[in-house]
Design a protein around this motif. Structure first.
Motif, PDB file in Angstrom:
ATOM      1  N   LEU A   1       0.979  -1.180  -0.061  1.00 51.75           N
ATOM      2  CA  LEU A   1      -0.073   0.064   0.095  1.00 51.75           C
ATOM      3  C   LEU A   1       0.716   1.271   0.051  1.00 51.75           C
ATOM      4  O   LEU A   1       2.070   1.279   0.531  1.00 51.75           O
ATOM      5  CB  LEU A   1      -0.964   0.135   1.291  1.00 51.75           C
ATOM      6  CG  LEU A   1      -2.015  -1.285   1.311  1.00 51.75           C
ATOM      7  CD1 LEU A   1      -2.748  -0.985   2.593  1.00 51.75           C
ATOM      8  CD2 LEU A   1      -2.823  -1.165   0.079  1.00 51.75           C
ATOM      9  N   PRO A   2       0.409   2.478  -0.539  1.00 51.93           N
ATOM     10  CA  PRO A   2       1.134   3.627  -0.634  1.00 51.93           C
ATOM     11  C   PRO A   2       1.354   4.254   0.757  1.00 51.93           C
ATOM     12  O   PRO A   2       0.421   4.055   1.599  1.00 51.93           O
ATOM     13  CB  PRO A   2       0.562   4.540  -1.484  1.00 51.93           C
ATOM     14  CG  PRO A   2      -0.893   4.017  -1.487  1.00 51.93           C
ATOM     15  CD  PRO A   2      -1.039   2.454  -1.219  1.00 51.93           C
ATOM     16  N   PRO A   3       2.409   5.178   1.159  1.00 49.68           N
ATOM     17  CA  PRO A   3       2.700   5.545   2.346  1.00 49.68           C
ATOM     18  C   PRO A   3       1.681   6.695   2.448  1.00 49.68           C
ATOM     19  O   PRO A   3       1.206   7.306   1.431  1.00 49.68           O
ATOM     20  CB  PRO A   3       3.894   6.124   2.219  1.00 49.68           C
ATOM     21  CG  PRO A   3       4.710   5.458   1.172  1.00 49.68           C
ATOM     22  CD  PRO A   3       3.675   4.758   0.203  1.00 49.68           C
ATOM     23  N   MET A   4       1.150   6.993   3.663  1.00 52.76           N
ATOM     24  CA  MET A   4       0.034   8.015   3.608  1.00 52.76           C
ATOM     25  C   MET A   4       0.604   9.448   3.160  1.00 52.76           C
ATOM     26  O   MET A   4      -0.421  10.068   2.594  1.00 52.76           O
ATOM     27  CB  MET A   4       0.033   8.405   5.144  1.00 52.76           C
ATOM     28  CG  MET A   4      -0.916   7.101   6.068  1.00 52.76           C
ATOM     29  SD  MET A   4      -2.631   6.783   5.083  1.00 52.76           S
ATOM     30  CE  MET A   4      -3.385   8.607   5.624  1.00 52.76           C
ATOM     31  N   ALA A   5       1.727   9.649   3.167  1.00 50.30           N
ATOM     32  CA  ALA A   5       2.416  10.866   2.791  1.00 50.30           C
ATOM     33  C   ALA A   5       1.993  10.787   1.232  1.00 50.30           C
ATOM     34  O   ALA A   5       2.172  12.204   0.458  1.00 50.30           O
ATOM     35  CB  ALA A   5       3.785  11.052   3.051  1.00 50.30           C
ATOM     36  N   TRP A   6       2.008   9.754   0.529  1.00 50.53           N
ATOM     37  CA  TRP A   6       1.831   9.762  -1.017  1.00 50.53           C
ATOM     38  C   TRP A   6       0.431   9.816  -1.338  1.00 50.53           C
ATOM     39  O   TRP A   6       0.111   9.898  -2.505  1.00 50.53           O
ATOM     40  CB  TRP A   6       2.557   8.747  -1.456  1.00 50.53           C
ATOM     41  CG  TRP A   6       3.933   9.068  -2.133  1.00 50.53           C
ATOM     42  CD1 TRP A   6       5.002   8.742  -1.212  1.00 50.53           C
ATOM     43  CD2 TRP A   6       4.095   9.363  -3.226  1.00 50.53           C
ATOM     44  NE1 TRP A   6       6.072   9.215  -2.138  1.00 50.53           N
ATOM     45  CE2 TRP A   6       5.580   9.491  -3.340  1.00 50.53           C
ATOM     46  CE3 TRP A   6       3.551   9.429  -4.495  1.00 50.53           C
ATOM     47  CZ2 TRP A   6       6.462   9.909  -4.508  1.00 50.53           C
ATOM     48  CZ3 TRP A   6       4.389   9.987  -5.923  1.00 50.53           C
ATOM     49  CH2 TRP A   6       5.677  10.196  -5.388  1.00 50.53           C
ATOM     50  N   ILE A   7      -0.505   9.578  -0.639  1.00 48.08           N
ATOM     51  CA  ILE A   7      -1.908   9.672  -0.870  1.00 48.08           C
ATOM     52  C   ILE A   7      -2.514  10.869  -1.641  1.00 48.08           C
ATOM     53  O   ILE A   7      -3.157  10.791  -2.653  1.00 48.08           O
ATOM     54  CB  ILE A   7      -2.951   9.633   0.390  1.00 48.08           C
ATOM     55  CG1 ILE A   7      -2.376   8.130   0.999  1.00 48.08           C
ATOM     56  CG2 ILE A   7      -4.366   9.559  -0.150  1.00 48.08           C
ATOM     57  CD1 ILE A   7      -2.859   7.045  -0.014  1.00 48.08           C
ATOM     58  N   PRO A   8      -2.026  12.062  -1.393  1.00 51.71           N
ATOM     59  CA  PRO A   8      -2.727  13.404  -2.176  1.00 51.71           C
ATOM     60  C   PRO A   8      -2.028  13.282  -3.381  1.00 51.71           C
ATOM     61  O   PRO A   8      -2.838  13.593  -4.494  1.00 51.71           O
ATOM     62  CB  PRO A   8      -2.163  14.372  -1.114  1.00 51.71           C
ATOM     63  CG  PRO A   8      -1.808  13.998   0.305  1.00 51.71           C
ATOM     64  CD  PRO A   8      -1.548  12.711   0.263  1.00 51.71           C
ATOM     65  N   ARG A   9      -0.915  13.149  -3.448  1.00 51.98           N
ATOM     66  CA  ARG A   9      -0.393  12.915  -4.834  1.00 51.98           C
ATOM     67  C   ARG A   9      -0.778  11.913  -5.616  1.00 51.98           C
ATOM     68  O   ARG A   9      -1.192  12.007  -6.903  1.00 51.98           O
ATOM     69  CB  ARG A   9       1.373  12.988  -4.979  1.00 51.98           C
ATOM     70  CG  ARG A   9       1.927  13.964  -4.321  1.00 51.98           C
ATOM     71  CD  ARG A   9       3.567  13.590  -4.359  1.00 51.98           C
ATOM     72  NE  ARG A   9       4.204  14.677  -3.988  1.00 51.98           N
ATOM     73  CZ  ARG A   9       5.637  14.796  -3.881  1.00 51.98           C
ATOM     74  NH1 ARG A   9       6.372  13.824  -4.442  1.00 51.98           N
ATOM     75  NH2 ARG A   9       6.162  15.787  -3.552  1.00 51.98           N
ATOM     76  N   LEU A  10      -1.100  10.799  -5.080  1.00 56.67           N
ATOM     77  CA  LEU A  10      -1.670   9.488  -5.965  1.00 56.67           C
ATOM     78  C   LEU A  10      -3.229  10.106  -6.296  1.00 56.67           C
ATOM     79  O   LEU A  10      -3.745   9.646  -7.506  1.00 56.67           O
ATOM     80  CB  LEU A  10      -1.792   8.187  -5.143  1.00 56.67           C
ATOM     81  CG  LEU A  10      -0.529   7.691  -4.767  1.00 56.67           C
ATOM     82  CD1 LEU A  10      -0.458   6.508  -3.919  1.00 56.67           C
ATOM     83  CD2 LEU A  10       0.080   7.189  -6.118  1.00 56.67           C
TER      84      LEU A  10
END
Length: 304
Positions: free
Chosen positions: A54-63
């Motif tokens: 799963l993606p890191p939380m910090a990457w969620i907005p960019r994704l």
């Protein structure tokens, strides 16, 4: 840039060109938003199961931004354009994407604007126009806005996909983006449906092709190419989509190919060659991006 990288990336838009035949032959009458959702979300979830990351939380907005630009917003505007405009007009507007990528890359990636790239992008628009545009084509204001908006959405997604490179393989990055795009499409697809559709065997076969081949496989190749090749060189490959759609219609459906269309195909192919001239080196990745040498893996514009 290596020739294998370029050829593998070119497979993505070439396969996208088959989407028209699949949609009209195996998915007639289905909701466009539902098709877009079922193209993105199952493929994303399947890839997530495979990569188990799963993606890191910090990457969620960019994704979410990338998922919207590359899938949700792009496909929605693409369908609006396709419904309100003749197919040739919509495809010609979409061919503006390489030109937009050149200017967006100069702003976001500090790449140099090369005259040969501008010439290739302009020539690709002209070639696609000859290939798919008919004299009887009529314009619709909102259709044109949607067509240009879709090209701008995909162009921005191409540039940001190059700029935002997480330290994961292309397979993982594709899984994250497809899932994000599918999740963003879900409420809009649900709102557009009065009732759940009944799917025939042919419908399921078409959706499986659009999701696994036209979705997962092609975008793995597309995002892989964006990690290794200059965005302007990748985006010009998009002319292969209308080109392959016309050639498939000619070879499989018996559609005629006029002399002007043949000339357009030649110009489109020439623009592809021209767009690859002038840069023989793999561009340096943006700051914070992983290495893209032979041992590294890092992180696709289009027909329906």
């Amino acid at each position: 840039m290596s020739r294998p990288d370029l050829l593998l990336t070119a497979l993505a838009p070439a396969i996208w060109g088959s989407s028209y035949i699949v949609t009209t032959s195996l998915l007639p009458g289905q909701s466009p938003l539902l098709v877009a959702l079922l193209r993105a979300l199952p493929a994303g979830i399947l890839l997530l199961v495979i990569v188990r990351q799963l993606p890191p939380m910090a990457w969620i907005p960019r994704l979410l931004i990338l998922g919207a630009l590359n899938f949700s917003l792009f496909w929605t505007l693409l369908f609006v354009s396709a419904y309100r405009l003749p197919g040739g007009v919509a495809a010609t507007l979409g061919a503006a994407q390489p030109l937009l990528v050149i200017f967006f890359s100069a702003y976001a990636l500090n790449t140099r604007i090369r005259p040969v790239a501008l010439m290739a992008a302009a020539l690709s628009i002209f070639g696609v126009a000859l290939l798919v545009l008919t004299p009887a084509a009529k314009l619709d204001f909102w259709g044109v806005v949607a067509g240009l908006g879709g090209a701008a959405s995909m162009a921005t997604g191409v540039v940001l996909t190059r700029k935002w490179q997480p330290p994961v393989p292309p397979l993982t990055f594709t899984a994250w983006q497809l899932t994000a795009g599918g999740l963003l499409l879900t409420p809009f697809a649900a709102y557009s449906l009065d009732e759940l559709p009944s799917l025939s065997g042919a419908n399921i076969l078409g959706l499986a092709y659009m999701s696994l081949i036209g979705g997962a496989l092609t975008y793995i190749l597309w995002f892989r190419g964006l990690a290794r090749i200059e965005p302007a060189q990748v985006s010009i490959l998009g002319v292969l989509s209308p080109l392959s759609a016309v050639l498939l219609g000619w070879s499989l459906l018996g559609e005629s190919l006029s002399p002007l269309q043949s000339l357009g195909a030649i110009l489109a192919l020439f623009s592809l060659w021209l767009g690859q001239q002038g840069t023989n080196r793999t561009p340096k990745p943006p700051a914070g991006a992983p290495s893209t040498d032979k041992g590294a893996t890092a992180k696709s514009t289009a027909a329906i």
